[in-house]
Write a protein that holds these residues in place. Structure first.
Motif, short mmCIF file in Angstrom:
data_model
loop_
_atom_site.label_atom_id
_atom_site.label_comp_id
_atom_site.label_asym_id
_atom_site.label_seq_id
_atom_site.Cartn_x
_atom_site.Cartn_y
_atom_site.Cartn_z
N VAL A 258 21.69 57.95 44.93
CA VAL A 258 22.80 58.89 45.16
C VAL A 258 23.88 58.63 44.10
O VAL A 258 24.34 57.50 43.94
CB VAL A 258 23.40 58.70 46.57
N LYS B 7 26.29 61.38 43.76
CA LYS B 7 27.25 62.44 44.06
C LYS B 7 28.44 61.87 44.83
O LYS B 7 28.27 61.18 45.84
CB LYS B 7 26.56 63.53 44.89
N TRP B 8 29.66 62.18 44.38
CA TRP B 8 30.88 61.75 45.07
C TRP B 8 32.06 62.63 44.69
O TRP B 8 32.07 63.25 43.62
CB TRP B 8 31.19 60.28 44.75
N ASP C 165 34.13 58.46 49.15
CA ASP C 165 32.71 58.82 48.94
C ASP C 165 32.03 57.82 48.03
O ASP C 165 30.87 57.44 48.25
CB ASP C 165 32.60 60.21 48.29
N ASP D 267 28.98 56.13 49.72
CA ASP D 267 27.67 56.68 49.35
C ASP D 267 27.05 56.00 48.12
O ASP D 267 25.96 55.45 48.19
CB ASP D 267 27.79 58.19 49.07
N VAL D 268 27.80 56.02 47.01
CA VAL D 268 27.24 55.50 45.76
C VAL D 268 27.10 53.99 45.79
O VAL D 268 26.08 53.44 45.39
CB VAL D 268 28.10 55.95 44.55
N ASN E 271 21.98 52.23 48.69
CA ASN E 271 21.88 52.87 47.38
C ASN E 271 21.78 51.83 46.27
O ASN E 271 21.08 52.03 45.27
CB ASN E 271 23.09 53.78 47.14
N GLY F 177 28.28 62.28 38.30
CA GLY F 177 28.06 62.65 39.70
C GLY F 177 29.31 63.10 40.42
O GLY F 177 29.24 63.63 41.54
N ASN G 65 14.06 62.74 38.68
CA ASN G 65 15.06 61.67 38.57
C ASN G 65 14.64 60.65 37.50
O ASN G 65 15.46 60.24 36.68
CB ASN G 65 15.22 60.97 39.93
#
Length: 420
Positions: free
Chosen positions: A37, A39-40, A45, A49-50, A55, A103, A365
């Protein structure tokens, strides 16, 4: 010594084909790497997430996977495996940083691709810090690019080409041929060197970054020139993405025409989607179809360019005496193009659509990370003066004029084919 170098050059192309298919085989039958991941939108985020533990584990597995593949490549082409093992972690960390920056939702909105940040980060470090010679020698730019190109073949599916529709394919063919020839003729008139001429012609007419990379690989082009062409592609895509929908709305172009215009003239797929979205659902659908129709011509273009280049630019003694034989053309032909085409054929005819859907995100990817690694490496080994020297003004003029021609001719063809 010269004989050894010759063997290693041939060996490198077969090595990337072998490793490209090793990655494909592993993804199909052994292990499917997860997609990290990146994306933020904000700091929260980013942490949640990252930089989440899960991750980070995905990124660690990806690092080990790429390190093993890269080490095999270094061994097979005769480079120092030890130097690669020491240098690759640095290149990977810098590349992940570029992917994290790309991202960000604001950056995504500007449609700035990860490769441009990979290049900028590499350039900044390579120009402000003196890198040791062992580290520079460990950079495997050509290998990274060519493995990525073999994997790119897995996304060129023949059934999707047929789904694109006859009008989209007709437009793509007419635009690619007319714009490529105009750009080629213009570069020759402006006395742009042969390598830049081929890269600019392909980038403007086919599909931007991927076409420039594939062409550079096919002609064994200078990585500094490739960086320059890609910089032009990415920088011009931004104003085109913003202003072309505004122009279309101002003149009340039909949505179908606008979609065909956007898809045929904007060079990056992300910018096409973004600009199509600004216009409407119909424009988005048609722009995507037209852009995809152009993208699928990349394999044919790379093959044709490879044959042309090996036939006209062979400097061997027998080539100077007469035109190269088929044997000489085969000897100098970039074998990764065969890998690209084989991957496309296998994924088009020998693999079920369900299997393709299962592996496509992971393979895309991995393909993207190889390209990003390549541009980090290019940045690290390139001097700013080389990239933006005074003698690059003519290629810039050629690119901009060819791009303007592309915009005009694509609009005319869009009205002829999609206007009601």
């Amino acid at each position: 010594m010269s004989i050894k170098t010759k063997q290693l050059n041939l060996h490198e192309d077969w090595t990337v084909v072998l490793l490209g298919f090793l990655i494909i085989g592993i993804s199909l039958f052994v292990f499917l790497p997860e997609v990290p991941v990146f994306k933020w939108s904000n700091g929260s985020d980013l942490l949640k997430d990252v930089f989440a533990i899960g991750n980070m584990q995905v990124l660690l597995v990806q690092f080990i996977y790429l390190l093993i593949i890269g080490s095999i490549a270094a061994f097979l082409i005769g480079k120092s495996v030890k130097n690669f093992l020491l240098g690759f972690p640095i290149v990977y960390l810098l590349t992940v940083l570029a992917l994290i920056i790309a991202g960000n939702s604001f950056i995504k909105g500007l449609n700035l691709e990860a490769v441009i940040f990979s290049l900028i980060i590499g350039l900044a470090i390579g120009n402000f810090f003196k890198l040791p010679e062992w580290f520079r020698s460990a950079l495997s730019t050509e290998v990274f690019v060519k493995i990525g190109l073999v994997l790119l073949g897995t996304s060129v599916i023949f059934s999707d080409i047929l789904k694109a529709g006859s009008l989209g394919l007709i437009q793509a063919l007419v635009v690619v041929l007319s714009v490529w020839y105009f750009a080629f003729w213009l570069c020759k008139k402006l006395k742009v060197d042969d390598e830049l001429t081929m890269m600019i012609s392909s980038a403007v007419s086919i599909c931007g970054v991927s076409a420039a990379i594939a062409t550079s690989g096919a002609i064994k082009g200078d990585s500094k020139k490739l960086s320059y062409v890609i910089s032009m592609v990415l920088v011009t895509a931004i104003p085109m993405m913003i202003f072309m929908p505004i122009i279309a709305k101002y003149f009340n172009f039909p949505e179908e025409v606008t979609g065909a215009w956007l898809g045929g003239s904007i060079d990056t797929s992300g910018a096409v989607v973004a600009s199509g979205t600004l216009v409407g659902e119909t424009a988005l659908k048609i722009s995507t179809i037209v852009k995809f129709s152009q993208n699928v011509l990349l394999g044919l273009a790379a093959f044709a360019i490879s044959v042309y280049w090996t036939y006209t630019h062979n400097k061997s003694e027998e080539a100077l005496a007469s035109k190269p034989t088929l044997g000489v053309i085969w000897e100098r032909f970039p074998k990764f193009v065969i890998g690209f085409i084989l991957a496309s054929v296998i994924f088009s005819f020998l693999i079920t659509s369900e299997t393709r859907d299962t592996v496509k995100d992971s393979l895309k990817n991995i393909q993207g990370i190889w390209f990003a690694l390549a541009f980090t490496s290019i940045g690290l080994e390139t001097n700013f003066k080389d990239l933006f020297s005074n003698n690059t003004k003519k290629p810039l003029y050629a690119f901009l004029i060819a791009q303007f021609f592309n915009v005009v001719i694509t609009l005319i063809i869009a009205f002829l084919l999609f206007g009601k």
